[in-house]
Design an enzyme around this catalytic site. Structure first.
Site, short mmCIF file in Angstrom:
data_model
loop_
_atom_site.label_atom_id
_atom_site.label_comp_id
_atom_site.label_asym_id
_atom_site.label_seq_id
_atom_site.Cartn_x
_atom_site.Cartn_y
_atom_site.Cartn_z
N SER A 107 33.74 30.99 29.47
CA SER A 107 33.49 30.97 30.83
C SER A 107 32.28 30.79 31.14
O SER A 107 31.53 29.78 30.85
CB SER A 107 34.11 32.29 31.27
N ASP A 224 43.95 27.17 35.43
CA ASP A 224 42.87 28.15 35.57
C ASP A 224 42.93 28.72 37.00
O ASP A 224 42.60 27.86 38.03
CB ASP A 224 41.95 27.54 35.02
N HIS A 280 42.87 31.02 32.83
CA HIS A 280 41.59 31.18 32.48
C HIS A 280 41.52 32.10 30.99
O HIS A 280 41.94 33.21 30.75
CB HIS A 280 40.79 31.95 33.40
#
Length: 298
Positions: A107, A224, A280
């Site tokens: 991330s 995501d 995600h």
């Protein structure tokens, strides 16, 4: 017999060189928002997986702050440039990393490690794997799981104004907030993303340092909901002034003007795109092992 000591010295040198040559390249990891260096259910598990797959490998999972609590807090509230500087110092001072290392960022940790590659070339980063990174920033407040006080606070501050000086200097996510409807404001006010993407002052060392990578691996998650737009994981982004149009990497000014070396990396076959079905960071163990660890870390 007079040559015997010399032979022993040569043998010792050769043995040491062989050990160095066969020693596994160490790994540096940087976690994402709301996580920490050593959570046994996340980064701790990933670290263990690397150690299982690559016997003898050294893994440095970055902790930014004096404690785990501070490490988590710094994922929301900090000056990202200071975090990158801290990471550079930790990496430089780690004797296990002196000959270079491979890196994997999760991330926001992905673009933070890219900043390390661009700003701190010694010791050298060899391969960089970005898992769900936001390299062109985001235009959507972070999704908060449950009643997370720090995350909800970030959302409120970004709603107040991501480019306000006191927000920009304190809120990590504001520092890679990229508003396609306020392009000039973004370029003028962003203290982190606009800098590492060479939006204003062209810093040739950023480009030169990024071009030293052997491979840049970009992992995007097809469902995501955290990275908006998800194409930012592949250096794509909204067209300026048009949130209905998303430009792929090779149609962005960042690529066409080759500000940080993406075009040259791409043309030389050193950028690798991966997409994963899932939300995600929902990367299957088999993909992490077979498509990432075995390809780029062994």
């Amino acid at each position: 017999m007079r040559y015997f000591p010399l032979l022993l010295c040569l043998l010792a040198i050769t043995t040491a060189e062989f050990r160095n040559a066969t020693k596994q390249v160490p790994v540096v990891m940087w976690h994402g928002m709301g996580d920490c260096c050593c959570n046994p259910l996340s980064m701790g598990s990933v670290k263990k997986l690397f150690e299982e797959q690559i016997p003898g490998v050294y893994v440095h999972s970055l902790q930014l702050g004096s404690s785990i609590t501070k490490d988590i807090e710094h994922g929301f509230y900090a000056n990202t440039n200071e975090l990158v500087y801290m990471a550079c110092i930790k990496i430089k001072n780690d004797p296990e990393l002196k000959n270079g290392y491979n890196a994997i960022g999760f991330s926001q940790g992905a673009q933070f490690l890219r900043a390390v590659a661009q700003r701190c070339p010694n010791p050298p980063m060899k391969n960089l794997v970005s898992v769900g990174g936001q390299h062109q920033g985001v235009f959507g407040a972070p999704y908060c799981i449950g009643d997370n006080i720090m995350c909800n606070g970030v959302r409120r501050l970004i709603d107040l104004g991501a480019y306000l000086p006191f927000v920009q200097k304190r809120v990590v996510q504001a520092q890679y907030w990229h508003d396609p409807n306020q392009v000039e404001e973004y370029k003028k006010r962003s203290i982190f993303l606009a800098d590492i993407n060479n939006e204003n002052n062209n810093n040739p060392t950023y480009k030169r340092n990024l071009l030293s990578l052997k491979n840049l691996v970009l992992v995007k998650f097809n469902q995501d909901h955290m990275v908006v737009p998800k194409d930012s994981s592949w250096f794509g982004f909204y067209k300026d002034g048009d949130i209905d149009t998303i430009l792929p990497m090779n149609e962005t000014d960042l690529y066409k003007e080759d500000r940080i070396g993406l075009k040259k990396l791409h043309e030389s076959g050193r950028i690798h795109f991966m997409d994963v079905d899932g939300d995600h960071l929902q990367i299957p163990r088999s993909v992490l092992v077979n498509d990432i660890i075995k390809k780029y870390f062994m």
